[in-house]
Design a protein around this motif. Structure first.
Motif: not given
Length: 195
Positions: A165-178
């Motif tokens: 839960d300490l890491i955030r994983v996503d395939s979309d930079a426009h979701r993950l970076l914000p």
């Protein structure tokens, strides 16, 4: 130049990788950082995804802080286009300074150096050495195998679900970076697009 709104440390490959999506994503990440008034903190190289994310940040009006050991400068791998280029003596000093200058961290595809940096900053987070958000941009399924292995580690009880839960994983930079910038407490959700 005004102070950056946020400082994002990006770990990524010093090679471009086999798929054009990797370079496209590095360009997207750099453009997002620069166009949102941010600062890139990275390993100071000019090759591969590292060079791409740095140039895209600069092209979009952002600041770029490169931190590189002098041994790599001597191999002519340093990116002298950085807004700031710090030449340090050791890899340990490089990683410490990168961590100090960042508000959040994200790993893009890369090799052993990227893996090591990602795991180290994640380990520091779980030990309480920092409380900065840590993200993994899983492009084109690059980290699918790693994520499966990490789930296996949890199932085998060598890790806890809380560590995942300490890491955030996503395939979309426009979701993950914000999400990373917001989690760093630097901008309320309603105002993030305005920076």
């Amino acid at each position: 130049m005004t102070a950056p709104h946020f400082s994002l440390c990006v770990y990524c490959g010093s090679r471009p990788g086999a798929r054009p999506e990797f370079t496209d994503a590095a360009r997207t990440v750099g453009h997002w950082i620069g166009s949102h008034g941010g600062q890139l903190v990275y390993g100071g190289g000019r090759n591969g995804l590292m060079g791409t994310v740095a140039q895209a940040t600069l092209d979009a009006g952002g600041r770029v802080v490169g931190i590189i050991p002098k041994a790599l400068v001597e191999k002519e791998w340093a990116n002298h286009s950085c807004t700031e280029l710090h030449v340090v003596d050791t890899m340990h000093e490089r990683k410490r300074l990168m961590a100090e200058k960042a508000d959040a961290f994200v790993a893009l595809p890369g090799g052993i150096g990227t893996f090591e940096e990602f795991f180290e900053v994640w380990t520091w987070r779980q030990l309480g050495y920092h409380d900065k958000p840590v993200g993994l941009l899983n492009l084109a399924g690059y980290y699918d195998g790693l994520m499966q292995f990490l789930r296996t580690s949890v199932e085998a009880q060598f890790m806890g679900a809380w560590q995942m839960d300490l890491i955030r994983v996503d395939s979309d930079a426009h979701r993950l970076l914000p999400e990373l910038v917001q989690a760093a407490g630097l901008s309320p959700a309603a105002q993030l697009d305005a920076i």
